[in-house]
Design a protein around this motif. Structure first.
Motif, mmCIF file in Angstrom:
data_model
loop_
_atom_site.group_PDB
_atom_site.id
_atom_site.type_symbol
_atom_site.label_atom_id
_atom_site.label_comp_id
_atom_site.label_asym_id
_atom_site.label_seq_id
_atom_site.Cartn_x
_atom_site.Cartn_y
_atom_site.Cartn_z
ATOM 1 N N PHE A 34 0.842 -1.192 0.000
ATOM 2 C CA PHE A 34 0.000 0.000 0.000
ATOM 3 C C PHE A 34 0.881 1.246 0.000
ATOM 4 C CE2 PHE A 34 -2.512 -3.307 1.977
ATOM 5 C CZ PHE A 34 -3.790 -3.115 1.485
ATOM 6 N N ILE A 35 0.337 2.319 -0.528
ATOM 7 C CA ILE A 35 0.990 3.619 -0.408
ATOM 8 C C ILE A 35 0.081 4.509 0.424
ATOM 9 C CG2 ILE A 35 0.018 4.551 -2.567
ATOM 10 C CD1 ILE A 35 2.797 5.963 -2.914
ATOM 11 N N ALA A 36 0.679 5.205 1.379
ATOM 12 C CA ALA A 36 -0.094 6.042 2.294
ATOM 13 C C ALA A 36 0.337 7.497 2.159
ATOM 14 C CB ALA A 36 0.118 5.569 3.731
ATOM 15 N N ASP A 37 -0.637 8.388 2.164
ATOM 16 C CA ASP A 37 -0.345 9.816 2.232
ATOM 17 C C ASP A 37 -0.202 10.165 3.706
ATOM 18 O OD1 ASP A 37 -0.275 12.545 2.287
ATOM 19 O OD2 ASP A 37 -1.995 12.849 0.965
ATOM 20 N N ALA A 38 1.054 10.378 4.145
ATOM 21 C CA ALA A 38 1.326 10.590 5.566
ATOM 22 C C ALA A 38 1.423 12.066 5.932
ATOM 23 C CB ALA A 38 2.626 9.886 5.944
ATOM 24 N N SER A 39 0.969 12.957 5.042
ATOM 25 C CA SER A 39 1.110 14.391 5.293
ATOM 26 C C SER A 39 0.312 14.832 6.514
ATOM 27 C CB SER A 39 0.680 15.193 4.070
ATOM 28 O OG SER A 39 -0.655 14.882 3.707
ATOM 29 N N GLN A 40 -0.756 14.106 6.837
ATOM 30 C CA GLN A 40 -1.574 14.432 8.008
ATOM 31 C C GLN A 40 -1.735 13.214 8.917
ATOM 32 O OE1 GLN A 40 -5.248 16.095 6.569
ATOM 33 N NE2 GLN A 40 -4.209 17.608 5.301
ATOM 34 N N GLY A 41 -0.675 12.385 8.968
ATOM 35 C CA GLY A 41 -0.757 11.161 9.751
ATOM 36 C C GLY A 41 -1.356 10.030 8.931
ATOM 37 N N PRO A 85 -7.259 5.600 7.511
ATOM 38 C CA PRO A 85 -7.761 4.578 6.579
ATOM 39 C C PRO A 85 -8.132 5.120 5.201
ATOM 40 C CG PRO A 85 -8.734 4.286 8.757
ATOM 41 C CD PRO A 85 -7.985 5.581 8.796
ATOM 42 N N ASP A 86 -8.631 6.362 5.137
ATOM 43 C CA ASP A 86 -9.074 6.900 3.846
ATOM 44 C C ASP A 86 -7.945 7.523 3.035
ATOM 45 O OD1 ASP A 86 -8.658 9.034 5.511
ATOM 46 O OD2 ASP A 86 -10.477 10.127 4.918
ATOM 47 N N ARG A 87 -6.710 7.403 3.535
ATOM 48 C CA ARG A 87 -5.567 7.956 2.810
ATOM 49 C C ARG A 87 -4.484 6.896 2.591
ATOM 50 N NH1 ARG A 87 -6.100 13.322 2.446
ATOM 51 N NH2 ARG A 87 -3.920 13.716 1.982
ATOM 52 N N ILE A 88 -4.913 5.640 2.504
ATOM 53 C CA ILE A 88 -4.017 4.521 2.223
ATOM 54 C C ILE A 88 -4.614 3.725 1.073
ATOM 55 C CG2 ILE A 88 -2.919 2.432 3.135
ATOM 56 C CD1 ILE A 88 -3.073 3.636 5.904
ATOM 57 N N TRP A 89 -3.808 3.484 0.021
ATOM 58 C CA TRP A 89 -4.316 2.870 -1.197
ATOM 59 C C TRP A 89 -3.467 1.671 -1.620
ATOM 60 C CZ3 TRP A 89 -3.299 8.252 -1.060
ATOM 61 C CH2 TRP A 89 -4.424 9.059 -0.905
ATOM 62 N N PHE A 90 -4.122 0.702 -2.241
ATOM 63 C CA PHE A 90 -3.442 -0.470 -2.801
ATOM 64 C C PHE A 90 -2.466 -0.035 -3.886
ATOM 65 C CE2 PHE A 90 -3.206 -3.488 -6.333
ATOM 66 C CZ PHE A 90 -2.765 -4.634 -5.700
#
Length: 620
Positions: free
Chosen positions: A275-282, A285-290
């Motif tokens: 998965f790739i996660a957008d960690a800009s705001q921690g 679940p809604d900011r982690i994608w396959f």
């Protein structure tokens, strides 16, 4: 399963042999001519030579591996990771030959082999995927329009890509056409397929993957996640489990999604959902994608073994034999924290150039788990992956595990092959990394501060101390800087990695220096520094108008010496020739001058950065 052929090499072959032997299974190794002397060949119950060093003529030769399995009566084949582990045609050939395949089903390998088809399948299964375009229209106009709709910056990615190849970041619409052409060209050359997809570029990405396992009876579980964000050029350098900053709700969401993904392709065996996660705001679940699925065991599987206490290779063997999974989801418990650092034969100070040669000196830590494919005296060749070992540290929490890793990496000693041990040791103590302020751009931002190119004052003084002790037995009885009145001056002129320094021999310093045939090497915090007292000619050259010390750029054999001491030379004149890696390297005069002391003769072996000759600049 009575016997197992391992269709791989190095540390993963040793890893599989270890588990198989403990389970009472006869092990069979296959090896190329270049690997005949490596430990995995000796440790297997039987070993079969399958061809010359190039992988396509040995480890990637399906016919030769199947022939070895037939000759030895192998009941099963384990492909390890890489090489043939994600080759659906080979898996089918193994099964057709009546041999157990310890790997993913061919259909699952195919389903997850193409990024666009895999993402469509995941969308249908309710697994969140990165926003972008996966469609069949590959015209430049359509791809550009989809990039506009996704919003810049975007990633152009090869449909059949992997390992960081066939990938381009596009920040502006004006650059899209040029980068699309470049990406397609690389994709075609690397994978024989120039199709691409468009993805939103994640500004602060974290690479998080989930270990899944499924059996032939419909059971599928996860063994929690790993964070693999610490990468260089899309290649993993250090991994940890669990992922820092992942709360229980987000962990449940990502792990459940991974299990759904595996079930969607009727998966069997060990697999990893990335998965790739957008960690800009921690992490949410809604900011982690396959991103993709690796249908095999991963290099970093030891960190999962460390936090769960499970042997994943043993699970593979049981599942391939038709047994149900050893544990249900509720029985799999996570305990503590673990890190894995990949020790590579490469020189970070020289742009991470690979380093090859014989491991004349190799000392790996004994306080943590170490998975290695080589021992002291083995050869690192140019034919395969340059990994020397994996260093795995486990502790009750992240801080403790990371401290153990830092100590372990600082203890590593490798020579004359260069390694990234010093880089790993510095990463483990870097404040941002210790505070888990990480994403996939961490090494790009911190790389320069983590790479040691020059010795600091402490290293110089340790080198001076070591050389004084070696020269006089006890530096404090030496006459260095002796004066009739007043205290003695312990300053020492010395050479470190080919450059002259002034150091101070000090009673309060311990110096870990090892004398070898061609050099004395000081080991400090994972770094290896060849040290020595300067030769007279070298000092003269240094005192002249320019540095006339000529060093061998790599280990090799002197095949010709073209000058004699006292000869007058012109800038660019060939002084001598060193042969390395089947190539000749001419060492030439850096300026007009006189040849000083010749340190070598023809047919002599030299080490990297060994002084071979000096050129003294004539005074103007």
């Amino acid at each position: 399963m009575e016997s197992l052929l391992i269709a791989n090499r190095g540390e993963i072959a040793r890893r599989i042999i270890r588990t198989a032997k403990a389970a009472g299974i006869r092990t069979i190794a296959v090896y190329s001519e270049a690997d005949a002397g490596l430990p995995f060949v000796r440790e297997a119950d039987e070993a079969v030579a399958i061809g010359p060093p190039p992988a396509r003529e040995s480890y990637l030769s399906e016919a030769r591996i199947l022939e070895a399995a037939r000759k030895t009566g192998a009941a099963a084949i384990h492909p390890g990771y890489g090489f043939l582990s994600e080759n659906a045609e080979f898996a089918e050939a193994v099964e057709k030959a009546g041999i157990l395949w310890v790997g993913a089903p061919p259909a699952a390998i195919r389903a997850m082999g193409l990024k666009d088809a895999a993402k469509e399948l995941m969308q249908a299964a309710g697994v969140p995927v990165t926003p972008g375009y996966l469609g069949p229209d590959q015209s430049e106009a359509r791809l550009a329009a989809e990039a506009d709709a996704t919003g810049y910056p975007v990633l152009i990615k090869a449909v059949a890509g992997g390992g960081g190849k066939g990938m381009r970041r596009v920040d502006r619409r004006e650059d899209f056409s040029e980068l699309l052409v470049s990406c397609r060209r690389e994709a075609a050359a690397s994978f024989g397929d120039d199709r691409v997809l468009i993805e939103r570029y994640i500004a602060n990405p974290r690479h998080i993957e989930v270990q899944v396992f499924a059996d032939q009876h419909g059971n599928c579980v996860h063994l929690f996640e790993r964070d693999c964000s610490l990468q260089r050029r899309h290649q993993k350098v250090m991994e940890e489990a669990p992922a820092p900053g992942l709360d229980a709700v987000t962990r449940a969401a990502i792990c459940d999604a991974a299990v759904r993904a595996a079930k969607a392709v009727n998966y069997v065996g060990a697999g990893t959902i990335e998965f790739i996660a957008d960690a800009s705001q921690g992490l949410h679940p809604d900011r982690i994608w396959f991103m993709e699925m690796n249908t095999r065991l991963q290099v970093e599987h030891p960190v999962t073994e460390a936090i769960t206490g499970e042997d994943l290779v043993l699970w593979q063997l049981k599942v391939a034999s038709g047994e149900p999974l050893p544990k249900s989801q509720d029985e799999i418990v996570m305990s503590g924290w673990a890190f894995e650092a990949r020790l590579y034969a490469e020189n970070p100070g020289a742009g991470y150039l690979p380093s090859i040669g014989r491991l004349e000196h190799l000392k790996l830590p004994r306080t943590v788990r170490v998975d290695s494919g080589v021992v002291e005296g083995d050869e690192i060749t140019a034919f395969y992956d340059p990994m020397i070992a994996k260093i795995i540290a486990h502790g009750p929490n992240r801080e403790t595990a990371l401290s153990k890793l830092a100590v372990a990496c600082a203890e590593i000693e490798v020579w004359p092959v260069r390694s990234n041990a010093g880089l790993l040791a510095r990463i483990a103590i870097e404040p941002d990394f210790r505070a888990a302020r990480i994403d996939t751009g961490f090494l790009d931002r911190h790389g320069e501060s983590l790479v040691t190119r020059e010795p600091d004052e402490s290293v110089i003084d340790r080198a001076a101390t070591a050389l004084s002790k070696a020269a006089h037995g006890d530096p404090w009885s030496a006459l260095t800087g002796f004066r009739i009145a007043g205290p003695g001056d312990s300053r020492v002129r010395l050479r470190i990695d080919g450059h002259l320094h002034w150091g101070r021999a000090r009673a309060d310093l311990e110096a870990n220096a090892v004398e070898m045939d061609e050099a004395t090497v000081l080991f400090d915090a994972g770094n290896a520094w060849p040290i020595g007292l300067p030769h007279a000619g070298e000092i003269e050259a240094n005192h002249g108008a320019g540095d006339g010390a000529i060093l061998s750029p790599m280990p090799g054999l002197v095949i010709s010496v073209d000058v004699a001491e006292g000869d007058r030379v012109t800038k660019g004149d060939r002084l001598l020739t060193v042969e390395a890696m089947k190539m000749e390297h001419a060492l030439r005069a850096p300026f007009d001058g006189i040849v000083g002391k010749l340190q070598v003769s023809s047919s002599v072996r030299v080490s990297e950065n060994q002084l071979v000759v000096t050129v003294i600049k004539e005074q103007e």
